[in-house]
Design an enzyme around this catalytic site. Structure first.
Site, PDB file in Angstrom:
ATOM      1  N   SER A 132       0.793  -1.121  -0.037  1.00 37.37           N
ATOM      2  CA  SER A 132       0.004   0.127  -0.052  1.00 37.37           C
ATOM      3  C   SER A 132       0.901   1.208  -0.179  1.00 37.37           C
ATOM      4  CB  SER A 132      -1.000  -0.022   1.302  1.00 37.37           C
ATOM      5  OG  SER A 132      -1.927   0.761   0.962  1.00 37.37           O
ATOM      6  N   ASP A 161      11.177   4.820  -9.348  1.00 36.88           N
ATOM      7  CA  ASP A 161      10.842   5.399 -10.786  1.00 36.88           C
ATOM      8  C   ASP A 161      11.800   6.581 -10.814  1.00 36.88           C
ATOM      9  OD1 ASP A 161       9.181   3.372 -11.256  1.00 36.88           O
ATOM     10  OD2 ASP A 161       7.315   4.708 -11.330  1.00 36.88           O
ATOM     11  N   LYS A 178      -0.550  -4.286  -3.144  1.00 43.89           N
ATOM     12  CA  LYS A 178      -1.669  -3.525  -2.887  1.00 43.89           C
ATOM     13  C   LYS A 178      -1.745  -2.073  -3.298  1.00 43.89           C
ATOM     14  CE  LYS A 178      -4.777  -2.767   0.950  1.00 43.89           C
ATOM     15  NZ  LYS A 178      -4.874  -1.205   0.738  1.00 43.89           N
TER      16      LYS A 178
END
Length: 181
Positions: A89, A100, A114
Site C-alpha cells: 500500500s 521510478d 496492494k
C-alpha cells in the site's frame, strides 16, 4: 550511515524519519513488513528525498489526482530501500516513487501488490468504513496492484533477513563511495 525502520505510516512518521536522517551520509530505509497507512505520511517521507515532483497519481470519480513531493528534499544522500512481501500500500507508493525517479535502490523481494487508495469514513456508531476510491500508479505509470514492485537487487537465496540487510549495507556503501568515506 543511518538505518531507519518504518513499520507503518501512522501520524507523525514523516517527521520522525526526518529527525532520524538529519545529517546522514547514507540512509537505509527499511520498509519490510510495512503494511502501509496514511498516504500523506508516505508522501511526506518521499519529500525528504525528492525535490518536488510526482510521487504517485490515482483516479477518483473519473478525475486524475496527483500526489506531489514538497520541494527541498535531500537529493544527494545515498539511499537504499529494503522491501519484501510484507511491503504494501502506502509503503509501495513510496518505494515505487523513489525507484521510478532513480532516487533509491530497492533491495529485497517483490512487494505485496496492494495499490489501492482507500478513503476512511466515520459511521454514526463511531466505526470507520474504508472505501476503495481508486488505484494508484507510480510516476512512471506502473500500478503495483496485484503484481507488486520488483526490487533492483534481489535478496540472496534463502531469504535470511540478516543476509538481506548485509546486502543492502553493501549496496549503500557502493552508492556512497566518495561521499561516506
Amino acid at each position: 550511515m543511518v538505518k531507519v525502520a518504518v513499520r507503518g505510516f501512522t501520524a507523525g512518521v514523516a517527521a520522525e524519519v526526518a529527525q532520524a536522517v538529519r545529517g546522514a551520509r547514507g540512509v537505509l530505509l527499511d520498509l519490510r513488513g510495512n503494511s502501509g497507512g496514511l498516504v500523506d505520511q508516505a508522501v511526506g517521507t518521499a519529500s525528504l528525498f525528492l525535490d518536488g515532483g510526482p510521487v504517485a497519481s490515482y483516479q477518483e470519480r473519473g478525475e486524475r489526482r496527483e500526489l506531489t513531493a514538497a520541494r527541498g528534499g535531500d537529493t544527494t544522500v545515498p539511499l537504499v530501500v529494503l522491501v519484501d512481501g510484507g511491503t504494501m500500500s502506502a509503503a509501495e507508493l513510496l518505494a515505487g516513487a523513489l525507484q521510478d525517479r532513480s532516487r533509491a535502490v530497492l533491495v529485497g523481494s517483490r512487494t505485496f501488490g496492494k495499490g489501492t487508495v482507500q478513503q476512511p469514513s466515520r459511521l454514526a456508531d463511531g466505526a470507520v468504513l474504508e472505501l476503495t476510491v481508486g488505484r494508484y500508479a507510480t510516476p512512471a505509470g506502473r500500478s503495483p496492484d496485484g503484481t507488486g514492485l520488483t526490487p533492483d537487487v534481489p535478496q540472496p537465496p534463502g531469504g535470511d533477513p540478516e543476509a538481506v540487510t548485509r546486502l543492502a549495507d553493501t549496496v549503500l556503501s557502493g552508492l556512497g563511495r566518495g561521499q561516506m568515506g
